[in-house]
Design a protein around this motif. Structure first.
Motif, short mmCIF file in Angstrom:
data_model
loop_
_atom_site.label_atom_id
_atom_site.label_comp_id
_atom_site.label_asym_id
_atom_site.label_seq_id
_atom_site.Cartn_x
_atom_site.Cartn_y
_atom_site.Cartn_z
N GLY A 1 -4.36 13.08 1.57
CA GLY A 1 -4.16 14.31 0.96
C GLY A 1 -2.99 14.65 0.35
O GLY A 1 -2.90 15.50 -0.30
N PHE A 2 -2.00 13.78 0.79
CA PHE A 2 -0.57 14.14 0.16
C PHE A 2 -0.44 14.34 -1.10
O PHE A 2 0.08 15.27 -2.08
CB PHE A 2 0.44 12.89 0.46
N GLY A 3 -1.08 13.39 -2.09
CA GLY A 3 -1.07 13.53 -3.57
C GLY A 3 -1.77 14.55 -3.93
O GLY A 3 -1.44 15.30 -5.13
N TYR B 1 0.57 -1.11 0.01
CA TYR B 1 0.03 -0.08 -0.04
C TYR B 1 0.96 1.23 -0.05
O TYR B 1 0.36 2.42 -0.21
CB TYR B 1 -0.89 -0.12 1.15
N ALA B 2 2.03 1.25 0.42
CA ALA B 2 2.92 2.36 0.13
C ALA B 2 2.48 3.75 0.94
O ALA B 2 2.59 4.79 0.52
CB ALA B 2 3.27 2.56 -1.22
N LEU B 3 1.96 3.25 2.26
CA LEU B 3 1.53 4.50 2.85
C LEU B 3 2.70 4.96 3.79
O LEU B 3 3.67 4.44 4.18
CB LEU B 3 0.41 4.05 4.10
N PHE B 4 2.89 6.30 4.13
CA PHE B 4 3.88 7.21 4.60
C PHE B 4 3.66 6.61 6.09
O PHE B 4 2.54 7.33 6.83
CB PHE B 4 3.62 8.57 4.40
N ALA C 1 -6.38 23.43 2.58
CA ALA C 1 -7.60 23.34 2.85
C ALA C 1 -8.49 22.33 1.86
O ALA C 1 -9.44 21.40 2.17
CB ALA C 1 -8.41 24.75 2.84
N GLU C 2 -8.30 22.51 0.36
CA GLU C 2 -9.07 21.67 -0.39
C GLU C 2 -8.47 20.03 -0.56
O GLU C 2 -9.20 19.43 -0.54
CB GLU C 2 -8.66 22.00 -1.81
N ALA C 3 -7.07 19.94 -0.20
CA ALA C 3 -6.51 18.69 -0.15
C ALA C 3 -7.19 17.86 1.12
O ALA C 3 -7.67 16.84 1.02
CB ALA C 3 -5.06 18.85 0.06
N ARG C 4 -7.40 18.58 2.17
CA ARG C 4 -7.84 18.03 3.41
C ARG C 4 -9.40 17.95 3.19
O ARG C 4 -9.94 16.75 3.71
CB ARG C 4 -7.90 19.30 4.59
N ALA C 5 -10.15 18.76 2.49
CA ALA C 5 -11.50 18.36 2.35
C ALA C 5 -11.66 17.18 1.37
O ALA C 5 -12.63 16.35 1.75
CB ALA C 5 -12.21 19.77 1.84
N ARG C 6 -11.29 17.20 0.37
CA ARG C 6 -11.21 15.88 -0.55
C ARG C 6 -10.78 14.75 0.01
O ARG C 6 -11.51 13.71 -0.11
CB ARG C 6 -10.66 16.25 -1.88
N ALA C 7 -9.69 14.78 0.93
CA ALA C 7 -9.36 13.52 1.35
C ALA C 7 -10.23 13.01 2.48
O ALA C 7 -10.62 11.97 2.80
CB ALA C 7 -7.88 14.10 2.28
N PRO D 1 -8.00 12.28 -6.08
CA PRO D 1 -7.87 12.94 -6.95
C PRO D 1 -8.98 13.04 -8.10
O PRO D 1 -9.07 13.44 -9.11
CB PRO D 1 -6.36 12.91 -7.74
N ARG D 2 -9.86 12.02 -7.87
CA ARG D 2 -10.97 11.63 -8.75
C ARG D 2 -10.68 11.42 -10.01
O ARG D 2 -10.77 11.91 -11.16
CB ARG D 2 -11.99 12.87 -8.79
N PRO D 3 -9.90 10.27 -10.21
CA PRO D 3 -9.33 9.96 -11.56
C PRO D 3 -10.51 9.09 -12.40
O PRO D 3 -11.50 8.77 -11.76
CB PRO D 3 -8.27 8.77 -11.25
N ARG D 4 -10.17 9.20 -13.57
CA ARG D 4 -11.38 8.54 -14.51
C ARG D 4 -10.90 7.16 -14.61
O ARG D 4 -11.90 6.27 -14.88
CB ARG D 4 -11.35 9.10 -15.83
N VAL D 5 -9.73 6.77 -14.28
CA VAL D 5 -9.49 5.17 -14.40
C VAL D 5 -8.74 5.00 -13.39
O VAL D 5 -7.92 5.79 -12.73
CB VAL D 5 -8.78 4.71 -15.73
N LEU D 6 -9.03 3.93 -12.52
CA LEU D 6 -8.44 3.46 -11.44
C LEU D 6 -7.70 2.03 -11.71
O LEU D 6 -8.40 1.14 -12.10
CB LEU D 6 -9.33 3.32 -10.17
N LEU D 7 -6.50 1.79 -11.59
CA LEU D 7 -5.64 0.83 -11.67
C LEU D 7 -5.50 -0.03 -10.45
O LEU D 7 -4.78 0.71 -9.40
CB LEU D 7 -4.48 0.86 -12.32
#
Length: 363
Positions: A102-104, A89-92, A113-119, A155-161
């Protein structure tokens, strides 16, 4: 499944070579928008290589891959609307859960603020909001997997691998996560491309499955089609359990083939394109499509002797030796409503089969 969906990924004659070794050999397939698509095959078959080519971690040697109509060789990895969840999982370890997710987003230039909200939204999606302040070491394996998933979704990707993300989990948790992942894919509408070597996992989760072997695409179709109508010996043998045997075609008429199993035993099944009388071909019979009865055998059934009975919990598997012929495994549901009669070793039985149970295969 609707056929008119937008094409998310279009792989056209893709080849990947490492020196003289071809890891992928002219793979062509399309993956639809909002589809749970699985690349299934044994280790070394090329499924992860294809995933890494879509992500941009590997170059395409020949051919092309298009992402929503745009050639991937024009898009560097960081500009692709694609995220990846890996086996590890490569978590810090020094960051808490919310910071990990939120790091990415911050690396993409989002404000704190936006990173925290979306996380926070992503953690709510995977039902981990209450663990936001914990460190990864304070979480179970399943919880860490969901944090990695939230980080990829944020990040709301269109494709998740997803590269075998459940392989490190125990069986019960893995089955639970299969249901969660499928639900999450439907809820988000994101195209999921899932890599696994686990056949049951693929059948459980997928809208469609691409079965791969030695860098080649063996069959592409919906889960039921792959299981019920395998195209060749590899697919029949790799997907689930089957009685696989070589038979001689005695006669072909009206799309039906009469086949000799050895020992004077024969049965009739649907023919395959190009099969002719005298041909030696393989036949597949799924164990759950067979059932046993006491001898004397009914017309069309095959007489044999029970070698062994195996209790599996949900099912009972009975191994039967046909008289001077091949060996069959028969599986019946362990239920008072099912065919749960237990035959003892040495007992004479008749092997019966449902209509359409026997399938000839293209080698």
């Amino acid at each position: 499944m609707p056929q008119d969906r937008e094409i998310a990924i279009d792989v056209r004659d893709a080849v990947k070579r490492y020196g003289t070794f071809a890891a992928l050999k002219r793979i062509s397939l399309t993956i639809r928008d909002n589809e749970f698509f699985t690349l299934l095959g044994p280790s070394g078959c090329g499924k992860t290589t294809l995933l890494r080519m879509i992500a941009g971690f590997e170059d395409v040697t020949e051919g092309a891959i298009y992402l929503y109509g745009e050639a991937l060789d024009t898009l560097p990895p960081y500009k692709r609307p694609v995220n990846t969840v890996f086996q590890n999982y490569a978590l810090f370890p020094h960051m808490n859960v919310l910071e990990n997710v939120g790091f990415g987003l911050e690396m993409l230039g989002k404000s704190k603020a936006e990173a925290r909200a979306r996380a926070g939204e992503a953690l709510e999606m995977v039902q981990l909001s209450q663990f936001a302040s914990r460190k990864p070491s304070q979480l179970s394996g399943g919880q860490q997997q969901r944090v990695a998933l939230a980080r990829a979704l944020a990040p709301r990707p269109r494709v998740l691998l997803l590269d075998e993300p459940l392989s490190a989990l125990d069986l019960k948790l893995r089955k639970s996560m299969q249901v969660e992942l499928k639900h999450l894919q439907r809820e988000t509408g994101i195209t999921f491309i899932f890599v696994t070597h686990d056949q049951e996992e693929a059948l459980t989760m997928s809208d469609r499955i691409a079965v791969m072997s030695e860098g080649e695409l063996q069959q592409l179709g919906e889960a039921r089609e792959i299981y019920e109508r395998p195209r060749n010996v590899f697919v029949a043998d790799f997907i689930g359990d089957t009685n696989l045997m070589e038979v001689t075609v005695d006669k072909v008429s009206g799309g039906r083939a009469q086949c000799h199993l050895g020992g004077g035993h024969s049965l009739t099944c649907d023919a395959v394109d190009g099969v002719e009388a005298g041909a030696r071909v393989h036949m597949s019979l799924r164990p759950e499509r067979l059932f046993l009865s006491a001898q004397p055998a009914e017309p069309g059934s095959l007489p044999g002797t029970v070698r062994e009975t195996i209790y599996i919990g949900t099912d009972i598997a009975t191994i039967v030796d046909l008289e001077d012929g091949p060996q069959f495994t028969v599986r019946s549901s362990n239920s008072t409503r099912g065919n749960a009669r237990v035959f003892e070793p040495g007992q004479n039985v008749a092997v019966n089969m449902e209509t359409g149970a026997a399938r000839l295969l293209a080698d």
